[in-house]
Design a protein around this motif. Structure first.
Motif, PDB file in Angstrom:
ATOM      1  N   GLU A  42       0.838  -1.219   0.000  1.00  0.00           N
ATOM      2  CA  GLU A  42       0.000   0.000   0.000  1.00  0.00           C
ATOM      3  C   GLU A  42       0.864   1.258   0.000  1.00  0.00           C
ATOM      4  OE1 GLU A  42      -2.601   0.048   3.385  1.00  0.00           O
ATOM      5  OE2 GLU A  42      -3.665  -1.776   2.733  1.00  0.00           O
ATOM      6  N   SER A  43       2.000   1.187   0.695  1.00  0.00           N
ATOM      7  CA  SER A  43       2.881   2.366   0.753  1.00  0.00           C
ATOM      8  C   SER A  43       4.125   2.159  -0.127  1.00  0.00           C
ATOM      9  CB  SER A  43       3.272   2.665   2.202  1.00  0.00           C
ATOM     10  OG  SER A  43       3.675   1.493   2.873  1.00  0.00           O
ATOM     11  N   PRO A 276       3.988   2.778   8.695  1.00  0.00           N
ATOM     12  CA  PRO A 276       4.851   2.683   7.500  1.00  0.00           C
ATOM     13  C   PRO A 276       6.250   3.271   7.730  1.00  0.00           C
ATOM     14  CG  PRO A 276       2.807   3.868   6.996  1.00  0.00           C
ATOM     15  CD  PRO A 276       2.765   3.538   8.442  1.00  0.00           C
TER      16      PRO A 276
END
Lengths: 351, 111
Positions: A42-43, A276
């Protein structure tokens, strides 16, 4: 609390494949929670890649004088896996030539390896900047033959990192066994007496805190302040830094989570606390873990899950730092333990 | 439809109260977060106060949340139980101090 390892008890969870199955099934298979791979994607952090090596962590054996409830190594007196002098010699060749600034010896209780002192003496000659020994403290008081360990550590300028789950007897003994607190306090006093952990002393003594149950560690700086105040007031003990480490859901801690019906809630807590920023600094990106038999892993946890490095180089005998740099890190859902909140590593918080 | 009033899973949905009134929800959570920051009282002391109040308010969500929060902050079970007794003492005291009102009334009506 248990007095035997999962291996000795022939528990289902002594099998690393079984642990990996549990970590991949259920809430991660049915999509209730994202897999670690999908989460870091996602990151744009997948695949996670190894950077320049900074820390070489060598596990010299799984034998230990304690059988702690949450040990990710499943260590104990009944574990016989011990690094031989031959493998140590192969490690020494690497230590002499590595670009890593930190050498980190762990176990089990590394001091129980019969060649431990020889290895420390030889490794110290390499002049590595930071030479860590992870000592469980009680070993120093377990037998007369270990009483001089503080002096031995001092002679070789070893940086001592020790586990201490709480500043109270009740919480410490619950996790690590009856009598552990008193023996640990005595060991810390002996270490202080030779200069370890004293303010301004260059003999470094750090403590590792990990939670005694199915919850995440609090803020590292605040915990350090509380530990320092209590240990100073109650026992006149000094230490330098506290590393707050999250319990990873593998081995005996996974066994505990399942038996106490905390597994799903704990995984939810880890995923909800996902950070993250911690991923960017996670320890496997700058650490290499060597097992008692010389095989290479991205971290001590992957070693216990028998997930070897994703590289042509698999063993210390064929070590090549340039080939290992840039390798893809092997991941599974246990990795959420290192990316929760302020992050977690063998050196404490990372974010 | 669930058959019980309380579901532990609902605690995770607390933030959803903002869905039906974003402005007030946001203001509440901002205030809530601010209250628990380190201030004249430490975050640890505030956590113990919250635990005691959670019990006097008999809020199961808050009891779960602040027991866990306390453990994360290294609070011992002895400290938690003492905090709850503080809450219980105030609750008990609040009941009993009204006994003076009863006594005043009895003395007035039947003294």
């Amino acid at each position: 609390m248990a007095t035997k390892s999962l291996h000795k008890r022939e528990s289902d969870l002594a099998n690393s494949n079984r642990q990996l199955e549990i970590l991949s099934n259920g809430i991660f298979q049915n999509g209730e929670l994202p897999t670690f791979k999908n989460k870091i994607a996602e990151s744009n952090q997948f695949p996670l890649k190894a950077k320049k090596l900074e820390i070489l962590q060598i596990n010299v054996g799984y034998m230990c004088n304690q059988v702690c409830d949450h040990c990710h190594v499943d260590a104990g007196p009944d574990r016989k896996e011990i690094m031989t002098r031959d493998t140590m010699r192969q490690c020494l060749e690497v230590i002499k030539n590595t670009g890593a600034h930190t050498l980190d010896l762990t176990g089990g209780a590394p001091e129980m390896n019969p060649d431990f002192r020889w290895f420390v003496e030889e490794a110290a000659k390499a002049g590595i900047k930071d030479f860590i020994v992870r000592s469980n403290l009680t070993i120093i008081r377990a037998n007369k033959k270990y009483y001089d360990l503080p002096e031995f550590f001092k002679k070789h300028n070893v940086h001592v990192v020790s586990s201490m789950p709480h500043w109270t007897r009740g919480k410490t003994d619950k996790q690590r066994g009856d009598g552990v607190f008193d023996a640990s306090i005595k060991a810390l006093q002996v270490l202080n007496a030779v200069g370890y952990g004293m303010p301004e002393s260059s003999l470094k003594l750090d403590l590792v805190y990990n939670p005694s149950g199915a919850f995440l560690p609090g803020d590292q700086a605040t915990m350090e302040k509380d530990f320092k105040k209590a240990l100073k007031e109650d026992f006149n003990i000094h230490f330098h830094n506290l590393f707050a480490i999250t319990n990873l859901p593998i081995s005996r801690f996974l066994d505990y989570l399942i038996a106490s019906e905390n597994y799903e809630d704990y995984m939810y807590a880890l995923v909800e606390a996902y950070n993250p920023t911690a991923v960017a600094n996670v320890m496997c990106t700058n650490t290499l873990s060597v097992s008692w038999d010389g095989y290479l892993y991205d971290c001590d946890f992957n070693q216990m899950l028998e997930l070897p490095v994703n590289s042509k180089v698999k063993h210390i005998s064929e070590y090549d730092e340039s080939l290992l740099e840039g390798r893809n890190i092997v991941i599974s859902q246990h990795c959420y333990g290192c990316t929760a909140g302020a992050g977690s590593s063998c050196q404490g918080s990372v974010a | 439809m669930q058959k019980t009033y309380y579901d532990p899973a609902d605690l995770k949905k607390f933030g959803k109260i903002s869905d039906w009134n974003q402005e007030l929800g946001d203001k509440f959570f901002e205030y809530y977060g601010k209250v628990f920051e380190e201030g004249a009282l430490t975050a640890r002391e505030k956590s113990l106060i919250a635990l005691a109040v959670a019990h006097t308010e008999q809020c199961p969500y808050c009891i779960d949340a602040y027991t866990k929060d306390g453990l994360q902050r290294g609070v011992t079970k002895e400290e938690m139980m003492e905090a709850i007794h503080v809450g219980a003492a105030i609750k008990g005291g609040a009941t009993l101090v009204h006994g003076v009102q009863m006594m005043n009334k009895v003395n007035k009506l039947d003294g």
